[in-house]
Design an enzyme around this catalytic site. Structure first.
Site, PDB file in Angstrom:
ATOM      1  CG  ASP A  20      -1.620  -1.236   1.276  1.00 42.12           C
ATOM      2  OD1 ASP A  20      -1.902  -1.734   2.527  1.00 42.12           O
ATOM      3  OD2 ASP A  20      -2.027  -1.735   0.341  1.00 42.12           O
ATOM      4  CE  LYS A 219      17.663   7.004   3.062  1.00 40.63           C
ATOM      5  NZ  LYS A 219      17.456   7.368   1.760  1.00 40.63           N
ATOM      6  CG  ASP A 244      20.970   4.659  -4.322  1.00 42.44           C
ATOM      7  OD1 ASP A 244      21.820   5.095  -4.717  1.00 42.44           O
ATOM      8  OD2 ASP A 244      20.287   5.036  -3.370  1.00 42.44           O
TER       9      ASP A 244
HETATM   10  O1  LIG Z   1      26.205  12.242   1.190  1.00 45.21           O
HETATM   11  C1  LIG Z   1      24.913  12.539   1.420  1.00 45.21           C
HETATM   12  O2  LIG Z   1      24.489  13.296   1.944  1.00 45.21           O
HETATM   13  C2  LIG Z   1      23.967  11.366   0.839  1.00 45.21           C
HETATM   14  O3  LIG Z   1      25.079  10.754  -0.151  1.00 45.21           O
HETATM   15  C3  LIG Z   1      23.053  11.511  -0.306  1.00 45.21           C
HETATM   16  O4  LIG Z   1      22.629  13.074  -0.112  1.00 45.21           O
HETATM   17  C4  LIG Z   1      21.910  10.469   0.028  1.00 45.21           C
HETATM   18  O5  LIG Z   1      20.775  11.001  -0.388  1.00 45.21           O
HETATM   19  P1  LIG Z   1      19.907   9.799  -0.487  1.00 45.21           P
HETATM   20  O6  LIG Z   1      20.312   8.796  -1.550  1.00 45.21           O
HETATM   21  O7  LIG Z   1      19.169   9.210   0.697  1.00 45.21           O
HETATM   22  O8  LIG Z   1      18.441  10.446  -1.144  1.00 45.21           O
HETATM   23 MG   LIG Z   2      20.285   7.156  -2.320  1.00 48.83          MG
END
Ligand SMILES: O=C(O)[C@H](O)[C@H](O)COP(=O)(O)O
Ligand SMILES: [Mg+2]
Length: 295
Positions: A20, A219, A244
Site C-alpha cells: 500500500d 538512514k 539504491d
Molecule cells: O552524502 C549524502 O548526504 C548522501 O549521499 C546523499 O545525499 C544521499 O541521499 P539519498 O540517497 O538518501 O536520497
Molecule cells: Mg540514494
C-alpha cells in the site's frame, strides 16, 4: 539470500499489488543530481493512480522539504511537503520534539539551507552558514567557542570551509555539553556520472579532530526510522522501501521490518546488491523505470 530479480510485466504487477505504501529514496533512485531517472515520473504516477501512498525518504539534507517540492515539480513529479522526509527534517524534529532543545541556545551548522530552514521552522536559531572567509595562522585565534551554541550539526555542505570546521571543532571540544549531531553519514554522494565525497566523509573530519562520536539521524539509523514509522503509521507488511544502497536504504527497510527493492540505476553495483550476505526474504531488485510497462 539474493534478491528476487523482477523483470516481467506480471512480476511487476504482483510486486506492486503486494504493497500500500512505497518509501522512495531520492539520490540515485528518483534522480542523479538534477537529472531525473528515466521513466520514474511515469512509475510514480502509475502508483498514485493505483491508490498507493508514496513517501520520499532522503538522507540529502541540502534542501528543505519546501524546496524539494520545487525540485520534484521541476522534474515533472507531483509531491507534497507532507510526503517528503529528509534527514534535515528528521534532525529538526529530533532536536525539537525528542531532545527538547533549549530555544535560547543556537545551533552551529555545517550544511546547507535545508538544515537551516528546517531548524528555523521549529524555532531554532542557526549560525555558521556564512563562515566562508579565508583563515590564516594570524586570524585563527579569532575563532573561539560560543557559549550560546548548544549543538553542532553536520550535513552535506557544498561550501565546506576550514573556518566552519574550526568553529565546529572548538565548540565541540571546549564545551562537552555541546551536542554533536549528524544528519546522516553516507560515505559518498551519487552525482550522476561519478560518486563524490558524502556527508560521512565531511563528518569524519570532525570525528577525527574532536574524538567525539555524533548522534546520526539518517538512514539506516534509529532516529529517522522511528520518526518515519510513527509519522506515517506504516504497516510493515504492506510497505516497501525502494533504494539504491545496501548500507543505508536496504538496511533501513530491514530494520523497520519492511520489504525492500534495490534499484539498479548505475549507482548500486549489481554484484553488491546480489552479494551472498544480501538480506532477507521480500528483497527485490529491478530497474525502477521498467515498472512503467504497467499502467
Ligand atoms: O552524502 C549524502 O548526504 C548522501 O549521499 C546523499 O545525499 C544521499 O541521499 P539519498 O540517497 O538518501 O536520497
Ligand atoms: Mg540514494
Amino acid at each position: 539470500m539474493a534478491p528476487t530479480r523482477l523483470s516481467t510485466r506480471s512480476e511487476y504487477e504482483s510486486f506492486v499489488d503486494r504493497y500500500d505504501t512505497f518509501l522512495f529514496d531520492c539520490d540515485g533512485v528518483i534522480w542523479h543530481g538534477s537529472t531525473v531517472v528515466n521513466n520514474v515520473p511515469e512509475v510514480l504516477d502509475m502508483l498514485r493512480s493505483r491508490g498507493k501512498r508514496l513517501v520520499f525518504v532522503t538522507n540529502n539534507s541540502a534542501t528543505s522539504r519546501k524546496d524539494y517540492v520545487k525540485k520534484f515539480t521541476s522534474l515533472g513529479i507531483q509531491a507534497s511537503v507532507e510526503e517528503i522526509f529528509s534527514s534535515a527534517y528528521a534532525t529538526a524534529v529530533y532536536l525539537h520534539d525528542v531532545l527538547k532543545f533549549d530555544p535560547s541556545k543556537k545551533v552551529y551548522v555545517i550544511g546547507g539551507s535545508g538544515i537551516r530552514h528546517e531548524l528555523e521552522e521549529v524555532g531554532i536559531t542557526t549560525l555558521g552558514h556564512d563562515d566562508l572567509g579565508q583563515v590564516s595562522l594570524a586570524t585563527l585565534k579569532e575563532i573561539e567557542p560560543n557559549a550560546e551554541v548548544g549543538a553542532v550539526i553536520c550535513g552535506i555542505d557544498y561550501d565546506i570551509s576550514y573556518r566552519k570546521l574550526a568553529n565546529a571543532h572548538v565548540n565541540l571540544v571546549e564545551n562537552p555539553d555541546c551536542l554533536f549531531i549528524a544528519t546522516n553519514d553516507d560515505r559518498t554522494l551519487p552525482g550522476g556520472k561519478h560518486m563524490y565525497p558524502g556527508t560521512g566523509s565531511l563528518l569524519n573530519t570532525l570525528v577525527y579532530s574532536t574524538q567525539r562520536t555524533p548522534l546520526v539521524m539518517g538512514k539506516p539509523n534509529t532516529p529517522m526510522l522511528e520518526c518515519v514509522l510513527k509519522k506515517f503509521s506504516l504497516e510493515p507488511a504492506r510497505t516497501c522501501m525502494v533504494g539504491d544502497r545496501l548500507d543505508t536504504d536496504i538496511l533501513f527497510g530491514i530494520k523497520g521490518g519492511l520489504s525492500t527493492l534495490c534499484v539498479l540505476t548505475g549507482v548500486a553495483d549489481e554484484a553488491a546488491v546480489c552479494s551472498p550476505e544480501s538480506p532477507q526474504a521480500n528483497y527485490y531488485m529491478a530497474s525502477l523505470g521498467d515498472l512503467s510497462v504497467i499502467q
